[in-house]
Design an enzyme around this catalytic site. Structure first.
Site, PDB file in Angstrom:
ATOM      1  N   SER A  50      52.494  35.750  35.491  1.00  0.00           N
ATOM      2  CA  SER A  50      51.072  35.428  35.330  1.00  0.00           C
ATOM      3  C   SER A  50      50.871  34.090  34.618  1.00  0.00           C
ATOM      4  CB  SER A  50      50.363  36.542  34.559  1.00  0.00           C
ATOM      5  OG  SER A  50      50.890  36.679  33.254  1.00  0.00           O
ATOM      6  N   LYS A  75      49.546  39.226  42.903  1.00  0.00           N
ATOM      7  CA  LYS A  75      50.582  40.112  42.360  1.00  0.00           C
ATOM      8  C   LYS A  75      50.076  40.682  41.042  1.00  0.00           C
ATOM      9  CE  LYS A  75      55.131  40.077  40.188  1.00  0.00           C
ATOM     10  NZ  LYS A  75      56.286  39.250  39.773  1.00  0.00           N
ATOM     11  N   GLN A 161      47.530  37.185  28.345  1.00  0.00           N
ATOM     12  CA  GLN A 161      48.319  37.893  29.348  1.00  0.00           C
ATOM     13  C   GLN A 161      47.407  38.066  30.564  1.00  0.00           C
ATOM     14  OE1 GLN A 161      51.493  39.140  29.200  1.00  0.00           O
ATOM     15  NE2 GLN A 161      51.485  40.277  31.106  1.00  0.00           N
TER      16      GLN A 161
END
Length: 510
Positions: A50, A75, A161
């Protein structure tokens, strides 16, 4: 002054490096990229971390601009199939764990969990199973769909994140970045490098090309892949192999057409345990990329290709297979003299956790942070080498955990996973994990891209479960933890109901 950078080798590593340096330094640094038409790229689908969004953000690129041109898709996680036993699967998502009374839900799951760990503790598995897009049709992220009770505050913490990464065709991305870079002043030389010149100190002075003669520079970046033309062949830097602990050294890949309009697009990478390694599935917009990563100690290339074809493309014998020899390990130093190796020429571990692009991006970012001047301060070089080395060594340790904790033992390959040596430090971590879940002090201590939740997700998903929860948890009222588990279920159902499919959203930006 160091203001002339020569990059030898194109592909994803070369063009990511060139465009990032151009974006960082503008025309104050002259960037030349030399690549040969004779040297092919590996040419498989790529899955990413990411953190790759930081690269595109730095270049000022919106994903709606580049993703459709690279057959790209989303993804949200990696789905591990058959690593514990046939028919079992679990997800390793881009999602931090929620917390109740100071303990994350992985800890509480050992005391309160009633189902599969990943389904109980994360929203992402439900989105994967339902093939959902992480974005609404208006482009907003999925957090906008939540009603604001538990999930919104938790997902707000995901800013560092990011909740998804990408799949894309690496060749198409390199082509896109090449056009982008040349438009912004990068000199692109298509030619064969015949010789690498060195001065009296042993530093690289120029590369001699077939048609363009000598190309001189101050700093040379080796993006020549596993060959390591500059860093290894010319400068003689030692390459430290990881094959004692990660024996997979070969792969065979296929590009398989897929009717995405009818079948949809899975927003996750799949890693399926196979008799002598594992098989990847990377869903792109018009096809899937598949590959079998294996050890030639246990399997011949012909056997591997046959296994892969039977698994992903039965009856499609016309599909061309691409056989790849992988160099697993890293250079002792990735920066030597005035040469920096980035990409496969620097390091590579097998693609089990999609770290190839991550290594490239990390190497580029660290190069900008440690960019030298005419003094060539060795502190910059040494710090660069330490940071790159720590990242690769940490990923190595994390991947070895996958094999050591997998429950499969049905073939000689999988039986051997319990007998191989393991990196220093990992044995102690696994011993701790056999008693209690790891905490922040229990994982690899340097930055390597994986957080605590990833380590414990793999341990619990693979079946390496401690005998019980921490002794403190039975003494704490579980009301808040149960509310968090309920919040996961509620938010997952709400998102599945509201979000478009991955195919629907990706079609809208084509």
């Amino acid at each position: 002054m160091v203001n002339r950078v020569v990059i030898v080798g194109g592909g994803t590593a070369g063009w990511m490096t060139a465009t990032y340096l151009r974006a960082a330094f503008g025309d104050r640094v002259d960037v030349t990229l030399v690549e040969s038409k004779r040297v092919g790229t590996i040419g498989v689908g790529e899955a990413t971390f990411s953190t790759v969004r930081h690269f595109f953000d730095f270049l000022g690129l919106d994903e709606r601009e580049w993703l459709p041109k690279c057959a790209g898709s989303y993804k949200l996680a990696i789905r591990f199939e058959n690593w514990r036993e046939p028919g079992h699967h679990f997800y390793h998502p881009f999602e931090r764990l929620r917390v109740a009374d100071g303990f994350n839900l992985a800890e509480w799951w050992l005391a309160e969990g009633t189902g599969e760990y990943d389904q109980d503790c994360f929203v992402t598995p439900a989105l994967c199973e339902a093939q959902r897009s992480p974005r609404n049709l208006d482009g907003s992220l999925f957090a906008a769909n939540l009603d604001g009770s538990l999930g919104r505050s938790t997902l707000a913490e995901q800013r560092a994140q990011f909740p998804y990464a990408y799949h894309f065709d690496a060749d198409l991305l390199a082509k896109f970045l090449a056009e982008y870079g040349v438009e912004r002043g990068i000199r692109h030389v298509t030619d064969d490098v015949l010789e690498v010149g060195q001065d009296e100190r042993g530093w690289i002075s120029h590369v001699r090309t077939r048609e363009h003669g000598d190309i001189t520079g101050d700093l040379f970046v080796d993006c020549t892949g596993f060959r390591g033309m500059l860093i290894n062949q010319t400068l003689g830097e030692r390459f430290d192999s990881f094959q004692d602990v990660l024996p997979n050294n070969r792969a065979v890949a296929l590009r398989v057409p897929r009717d995405v309009e009818r079948l949809g697009i899975n927003p996750y990478t799949t890693a399926t345990a196979a008799p002598n390694g594992w098989i990847w599935t990377i869903p792109l917009f018009a096809r899937n990329g598949h590959g079998y990563v294996y050890s030639d100690e246990y399997c011949t290339p012909e056997e591997a290709e046959r296994t892969l074809r039977e698994f992903v493309a039965p009856g499609q014998d016309d599909l061309q297979a691409n056989h790849i020899r992988m160099r697993i390990g890293r250079n002792e130093r990735s920066w030597v003299n005035n040469c920096v190796a980035i990409g496969l020429s620097s390091a590579f571990v097998e693609p089990l956790e999609s770290t190839g692009i991550f290594f490239i991006q990390h190497g580029i970012e660290q190069l900008v942070k440690h960019f030298p001047d005419e003094r060539w301060d060795p502190t910059l070089r040494d710090n660069y080498n330490a940071r790159v080395g720590h990242v690769v060594d940490g990923v190595k340790e994390f991947l070895v955990l996958h094999y050591r904790c997998a429950q499969r033992n049905d073939t000689p390959y999988w039986k051997e996973t319990d007998l191989r040596p393991i990196p220093d430090g990992l044995g102690e971590r696994l011993e701790t994990a056999s008693r209690v879940l790891l905490d922040d002090n229990g994982i690899y201590p340097y930055y390597h891209g994986f957080e605590l939740y990833s380590w414990n997700t793999m341990l619990l998903g693979l079946g390496a479960v401690p005998p019980g929860p921490r002794p403190a948890l039975p003494l704490i009222d579980p009301t808040n933890a149960r509310a968090e588990f309920a919040g996961v279920r509620r938010d997952a159902a709400q998102l599945v109901s509201a979000l478009p499919s991955a195919y629907e959203y990706l079609s809208s930006i084509q």
